[in-house]
Enzyme design. Structure first.
Site, PDB file in Angstrom:
ATOM      1  N   CYS A   1      14.109  10.257   6.300  1.00 33.72           N
ATOM      2  CA  CYS A   1      14.145   9.807   7.698  1.00 33.72           C
ATOM      3  C   CYS A   1      15.574   9.768   8.226  1.00 33.72           C
ATOM      4  O   CYS A   1      15.784   9.835   9.427  1.00 33.72           O
ATOM      5  CB  CYS A   1      13.491   8.446   7.830  1.00 33.72           C
ATOM      6  N   LYS A  21       0.856  -1.202   0.000  1.00 35.94           N
ATOM      7  CA  LYS A  21       0.000   0.000   0.000  1.00 35.94           C
ATOM      8  C   LYS A  21       0.884   1.241   0.000  1.00 35.94           C
ATOM      9  O   LYS A  21       1.496   1.598   0.998  1.00 35.94           O
ATOM     10  CB  LYS A  21      -0.911   0.034   1.232  1.00 35.94           C
ATOM     11  N   GLU A  57       9.762   1.126  10.484  1.00 35.75           N
ATOM     12  CA  GLU A  57      10.849   2.070  10.164  1.00 35.75           C
ATOM     13  C   GLU A  57      10.236   3.447  10.293  1.00 35.75           C
ATOM     14  O   GLU A  57       9.399   3.842   9.480  1.00 35.75           O
ATOM     15  CB  GLU A  57      11.366   1.853   8.736  1.00 35.75           C
ATOM     16  N   GLY A  99       7.023   4.942   8.012  1.00 33.21           N
ATOM     17  CA  GLY A  99       6.285   6.200   8.072  1.00 33.21           C
ATOM     18  C   GLY A  99       6.507   6.874   9.405  1.00 33.21           C
ATOM     19  O   GLY A  99       7.556   6.702  10.037  1.00 33.21           O
ATOM     20  N   GLY A 101       3.115   4.528  13.331  1.00 33.57           N
ATOM     21  CA  GLY A 101       3.797   3.284  13.711  1.00 33.57           C
ATOM     22  C   GLY A 101       3.330   2.776  15.071  1.00 33.57           C
ATOM     23  O   GLY A 101       3.088   1.580  15.254  1.00 33.57           O
ATOM     24  N   THR A 126       6.297   8.036  13.333  1.00 38.09           N
ATOM     25  CA  THR A 126       6.319   7.323  14.614  1.00 38.09           C
ATOM     26  C   THR A 126       4.901   7.197  15.172  1.00 38.09           C
ATOM     27  O   THR A 126       4.521   6.147  15.704  1.00 38.09           O
ATOM     28  CB  THR A 126       7.246   8.064  15.592  1.00 38.09           C
ATOM     29  N   GLU A 176      11.543  16.007  14.803  1.00 41.83           N
ATOM     30  CA  GLU A 176      11.775  15.714  13.394  1.00 41.83           C
ATOM     31  C   GLU A 176      11.006  16.730  12.547  1.00 41.83           C
ATOM     32  O   GLU A 176       9.800  16.905  12.721  1.00 41.83           O
ATOM     33  CB  GLU A 176      11.293  14.304  13.038  1.00 41.83           C
TER      34      GLU A 176
HETATM   35  P1  NAP Z   1       2.604   8.438   7.588  1.00 41.28           P
HETATM   36  O1  NAP Z   1       1.563   9.471   7.605  1.00 41.28           O
HETATM   37  O2  NAP Z   1       2.863   7.656   8.807  1.00 41.28           O
HETATM   38  O3  NAP Z   1       2.207   7.464   6.379  1.00 41.28           O
HETATM   39  C1  NAP Z   1       2.966   6.367   5.979  1.00 41.28           C
HETATM   40  C2  NAP Z   1       2.072   5.335   5.330  1.00 41.28           C
HETATM   41  O4  NAP Z   1       1.149   4.835   6.296  1.00 41.28           O
HETATM   42  C3  NAP Z   1       1.230   5.867   4.184  1.00 41.28           C
HETATM   43  O5  NAP Z   1       1.077   4.855   3.209  1.00 41.28           O
HETATM   44  C4  NAP Z   1      -0.100   6.149   4.868  1.00 41.28           C
HETATM   45  O6  NAP Z   1      -1.212   6.143   4.021  1.00 41.28           O
HETATM   46  C5  NAP Z   1      -0.177   4.992   5.833  1.00 41.28           C
HETATM   47  N1  NAP Z   1      -1.050   5.246   6.976  1.00 41.28           N
HETATM   48  C6  NAP Z   1      -1.422   6.444   7.495  1.00 41.28           C
HETATM   49  N2  NAP Z   1      -2.247   6.256   8.540  1.00 41.28           N
HETATM   50  C7  NAP Z   1      -2.401   4.925   8.677  1.00 41.28           C
HETATM   51  C8  NAP Z   1      -3.114   4.098   9.574  1.00 41.28           C
HETATM   52  N3  NAP Z   1      -3.838   4.609  10.569  1.00 41.28           N
HETATM   53  N4  NAP Z   1      -3.041   2.757   9.421  1.00 41.28           N
HETATM   54  C9  NAP Z   1      -2.300   2.214   8.446  1.00 41.28           C
HETATM   55  N5  NAP Z   1      -1.604   2.931   7.561  1.00 41.28           N
HETATM   56  C10 NAP Z   1      -1.638   4.260   7.682  1.00 41.28           C
HETATM   57  O7  NAP Z   1       4.005   8.984   7.188  1.00 41.28           O
HETATM   58  P2  NAP Z   1       4.345   9.942   5.990  1.00 41.28           P
HETATM   59  O8  NAP Z   1       3.798  11.274   6.350  1.00 41.28           O
HETATM   60  O9  NAP Z   1       3.917   9.320   4.719  1.00 41.28           O
HETATM   61  O10 NAP Z   1       5.943   9.903   5.986  1.00 41.28           O
HETATM   62  C11 NAP Z   1       6.722  10.702   6.813  1.00 41.28           C
HETATM   63  C12 NAP Z   1       7.275   9.927   7.992  1.00 41.28           C
HETATM   64  O11 NAP Z   1       7.840   8.683   7.597  1.00 41.28           O
HETATM   65  C13 NAP Z   1       8.392  10.646   8.702  1.00 41.28           C
HETATM   66  O12 NAP Z   1       8.171  10.637  10.093  1.00 41.28           O
HETATM   67  C14 NAP Z   1       9.636   9.852   8.372  1.00 41.28           C
HETATM   68  O13 NAP Z   1      10.672   9.946   9.287  1.00 41.28           O
HETATM   69  C15 NAP Z   1       9.112   8.499   8.214  1.00 41.28           C
HETATM   70  N6  NAP Z   1       9.961   7.695   7.344  1.00 41.28           N
HETATM   71  C16 NAP Z   1      10.756   6.752   7.897  1.00 41.28           C
HETATM   72  C17 NAP Z   1      11.592   5.994   7.109  1.00 41.28           C
HETATM   73  C18 NAP Z   1      12.483   4.915   7.704  1.00 41.28           C
HETATM   74  O14 NAP Z   1      12.999   4.098   6.986  1.00 41.28           O
HETATM   75  N7  NAP Z   1      12.678   4.894   9.007  1.00 41.28           N
HETATM   76  C19 NAP Z   1      11.609   6.188   5.738  1.00 41.28           C
HETATM   77  C20 NAP Z   1      10.788   7.163   5.203  1.00 41.28           C
HETATM   78  C21 NAP Z   1       9.964   7.905   6.023  1.00 41.28           C
HETATM   79  P3  NAP Z   1      -1.799   7.543   3.460  1.00 41.28           P
HETATM   80  O15 NAP Z   1      -0.745   8.078   2.598  1.00 41.28           O
HETATM   81  O16 NAP Z   1      -3.006   7.105   2.732  1.00 41.28           O
HETATM   82  O17 NAP Z   1      -2.074   8.397   4.648  1.00 41.28           O
END
Ligand code: NAP
Ligand code: MG
Length: 456
Positions: A265, A156, A231, A209, A214, A211, A358
């Site tokens: 990240c 997804k 992650e 995504g 997560g 924290t 962050e």
């Molecule tokens: P996010 O809002 O957590 O979304 C990540 C993914 O999760 C998206 O596909 C999102 O779908 C989905 N999602 C959102 N809410 C969900 C829920 N309640 N249940 C299941 N899935 C859900 O993060 P983001 O804004 O896309 O990315 C930014 C964050 O990712 C930053 O904090 C960054 O540090 C972290 N990140 C970490 C790494 C690593 O390897 N550690 C790598 C890249 C990014 P939708 O798009 O439909 O909301």
């Protein structure tokens, strides 16, 4: 029944560039059943055929590299040079796991009354939920080892940037003889993501995504005792000692934090500099930052594209408290496009919100330190622990500090974070579990012990 659609926008032009389906509950239920059937077929294929399939995926990515890079560039706003390098990395990831697939084996444990063997069995069907900043690379870091370990996969992608992953799914379907082995399912995380997490037929969720999300996934997975790899966020430290090659450290530092416009990240957004080298470092860092070219992501000269959305840019701007001391404030065009130029903050204490939280945007905070012990203590004063760097010419210090920093990855005299051959993941609230390397493959398996009685 036809699915409703979600529009997809370019963050550079603010024009619509596509649309994806919003998958509903009924379609997902069918997709998971198809994945279960596909997994049973996949695991029965000879090893060489499974390896050949992963190699064919890599070849297909290479054959469509420019198309995929252009999609990623327009969807994320990512400079085309970076997008091309990322797509090449995706193909390399599939080749690595094609090669690794037949090198996973268990142990033999001799006992008084017999012998036990361990086996790495596939989990079954796995769900991969990816973020918007590195859509295709992060998908590949999970899809490739999951398939290699004998699983079927549902991916997804983030709703903001789904296009490259959807195209990747079509390309794989085009060369696959097992329908349902890899499926890309689109729609909101709160519905599609939650369905994957709640369905007992899915054995593992790998989430990359925020924290916050997560944590909610970890809680939700308790109901079905799902395996999870998380992650999450980061606030990585870049520690520069006065004995380092300051010129090299300072010219590398912009890429360590502003690459992908800081939406990374692993961004080394806390730069700790030994006080005696502070002025020299900041001068060169500012000059090197000023030289970065912000603009059209499709141009090969561009170093920095826009931020992913207007909403995200507002969040990043919220960190730029006017009372902060700035060493550099880049300027960006108004729009269309969600532009934001690099910002460099000087923070003596490292206690500002910009220094602690962050930001996920092009904001670096430089913090001075006076001793090795202080540098380590400050670097570790974070809930995160994902990546980081140490710059010094003293080998013993490099190793001492690398071991002491609470972080999943540390590079010495380098910005390196992710290599397909080596494990990657977070300490503390940056996540749990590891991706990549052989660890990443084992993370898609269950360990089984078989005892054979041999005494008579
Ligand atoms: P996010 O809002 O957590 O979304 C990540 C993914 O999760 C998206 O596909 C999102 O779908 C989905 N999602 C959102 N809410 C969900 C829920 N309640 N249940 C299941 N899935 C859900 O993060 P983001 O804004 O896309 O990315 C930014 C964050 O990712 C930053 O904090 C960054 O540090 C972290 N990140 C970490 C790494 C690593 O390897 N550690 C790598 C890249 C990014 P939708 O798009 O439909 O909301
Ligand atoms: Mg989000």
């Amino acid at each position: 029944m036809s699915l409703s659609t979600i529009p997809v926008w370019s963050p550079a032009t603010e024009l619509q560039i596509g649309e994806v389906a919003a998958w509903g509950e009924a379609q997902l239920t069918q997709a998971i059943a198809a994945a279960q059937a596909a997994q049973r077929q996949w695991i029965r294929l000879p090893l060489a055929e499974r390896q050949a399939f992963l190699m064919r995926i890599a070849d297909t990515i290479d054959a469509h590299a420019e198309e995929l890079a252009m999609l990623e560039s327009s969807d994320v706003g990512k400079p085309i040079r970076a997008a091309r390098a990322e797509v090449a990395g995706v193909a390399a990831c599939f080749r690595y796991y094609a090669g690794a697939l037949d090198k996973v084996h268990g142990d033999t444990i001799t006992l008084d009354d017999g012998i036990s063997f361990t086996f790495h069995e596939p989990v079954g069907v796995v769900g991969v939920i990816t973020p918007w900043n590195f859509p295709l690379p992060i998908a590949s870091w999970n899809v490739a080892p999951a398939l290699a370990a004998g699983n079927a996969v549902l991916v997804k992608p983030a709703t903001l940037t789904p296009l490259s992953t959807v195209r990747f799914g079509e390309l794989v379907a085009g060369i696959s003889t097992i329908p349902g082995l890899l499926q890309v399912v689109t729609g909101a995380g709160s519905s599609v993501g939650q369905t994957l997490i709640n369905d007992p037929r899915i054995g593992k969720i790998s989430f990359t995504g925020s924290t916050e999300v997560g944590q909610s996934i970890l809680r939700a997975s308790a109901a079905t005792m799902k395996r999870v790899t998380l992650e999450l966020g980061g606030k990585s430290a870049n520690i520069v000692f006065a004995d380092a090659d300051i010129e090299a450290a300072a010219t590398a530092a912009p890429w360590a934090v502003f690459d992908n416009s800081g939406q990374d990240c692993c961004a080394r957004s806390r730069i700790f500099v030994e006080r005696s080298a502070l002025d020299a470092f900041v001068d060169t860092f500012v000059e090197a930052t000023r030289a970065l070219k912000l603009g059209d992501p499709s141009s090969v000269d561009t170093d920095l594209g826009p931020l992913v959305s207007a909403e995200h840019r507002e969040t990043v701007r919220g960190f730029l408290d006017p009372s902060l001391r700035f060493a550099y404030r880049g300027e960006a065009p108004d729009g269309p496009g969600h532009w934001m130029a690099p910002q460099i903050v000087l923070d003596e204490d490292g206690n500002s919100r910009a220094a602690v939280e962050e930001i996920f945007g092009p904001v670096a905070v430089v913090i001075p330190f006076d001793s090795e012990a202080e540098a380590i203590e400050r670097a570790n004063a974070s809930v995160y622990g994902l990546s980081g760097s140490v710059w010094t010419r003293d080998v013993a210090r490099a190793l001492r500090v690398s071991r002491a920093v609470e972080s999943g990855t540390i590079s010495v005299n380098s910005n390196s974070s992710v290599r397909v051959q080596t494990p990657f993941g977070g300490f503390k609230q940056s996540g749990m579990g590891r991706e990549l390397g052989l660890e990443g493959l084992l993370g898609y398996t269950e360990l089984k012990t078989v005892f054979v009685k041999t005494d008579d």
